[in-house]
Design an enzyme around this catalytic site. Sequence first.
Site, PDB file in Angstrom:
ATOM      1  N   TYR A  65       0.828  -1.204   0.000  1.00  0.00           N
ATOM      2  CA  TYR A  65       0.000   0.000   0.000  1.00  0.00           C
ATOM      3  C   TYR A  65       0.863   1.255   0.000  1.00  0.00           C
ATOM      4  O   TYR A  65       0.690   2.148  -0.841  1.00  0.00           O
ATOM      5  CB  TYR A  65      -0.921  -0.015   1.226  1.00  0.00           C
ATOM      6  CG  TYR A  65      -1.755   1.235   1.382  1.00  0.00           C
ATOM      7  CD1 TYR A  65      -2.964   1.376   0.715  1.00  0.00           C
ATOM      8  CD2 TYR A  65      -1.339   2.280   2.215  1.00  0.00           C
ATOM      9  CE1 TYR A  65      -3.744   2.516   0.861  1.00  0.00           C
ATOM     10  CE2 TYR A  65      -2.106   3.421   2.363  1.00  0.00           C
ATOM     11  CZ  TYR A  65      -3.300   3.534   1.685  1.00  0.00           C
ATOM     12  OH  TYR A  65      -4.050   4.675   1.822  1.00  0.00           O
ATOM     13  N   LYS A 121       1.539   4.124  -3.014  1.00  0.00           N
ATOM     14  CA  LYS A 121       1.334   5.554  -2.783  1.00  0.00           C
ATOM     15  C   LYS A 121       2.614   6.337  -3.078  1.00  0.00           C
ATOM     16  O   LYS A 121       2.575   7.433  -3.657  1.00  0.00           O
ATOM     17  CB  LYS A 121       0.897   5.799  -1.338  1.00  0.00           C
ATOM     18  CG  LYS A 121      -0.490   5.273  -1.005  1.00  0.00           C
ATOM     19  CD  LYS A 121      -1.577   5.997  -1.778  1.00  0.00           C
ATOM     20  CE  LYS A 121      -2.971   5.598  -1.328  1.00  0.00           C
ATOM     21  NZ  LYS A 121      -4.026   6.236  -2.138  1.00  0.00           N
TER      22      LYS A 121
END
Length: 199
Positions: free
Chosen positions: A124, A128
């Site tokens: 994750y 990002k």
Amino acid sequence: MSKKTALIVGSSGLVGKELLDMCLKSDVYEKIITPVRAPLSIQDEKYVELIIDFEMPPWDELFPVDHVYCCLGTTIKKAGSQSEFKKVDFDYCVSFAKKAREVGATKISLVSSVGASPYVNNFYLKTKGEVEEEIKKIDFQVINIFRPSLLLGRRDEGRFLEKIGQNMSSFINLFLTGSLRKYRSIKASKVAYCMANYK
């Protein structure tokens, strides 16, 4: 001062819906364009809603704009796989940003995450971080990247672990001081306010 046009990608999300409301009330913009998968049932003379297929966006209808707000985000559970997650959080964000710049947008504001980095192992946070790096390569005049920690607010969808975190956040925040303050939970409305008012 001439008024601007904004594009909000991810306007149905926790930050996006707060941001949309603030931009509609702002004197800065004369038009707010929002690409969505399903109607948001908003009535406002400045609001332009386009129901689209994010795989094949109708670029001519979405642009030109002055400012792009990218609030897109999902979870691997909702997306179904890491590849589908990356399609939303990386591919869509970057494609909208690149196209917007091609047709004259000068400013972009991106919702990322605290701890984002292309060099970490967490999928994750790595995704990002990769989005941030790609956005930085596009020659916008202004690039604003917002890195909130756990977002507080009511989602349309249930996120079990996030809900637990929200319930405990006020207690946990007491211990996040000094250099750890950036990990404190934050209201989605506060992030949206900063995005709408940051120059």
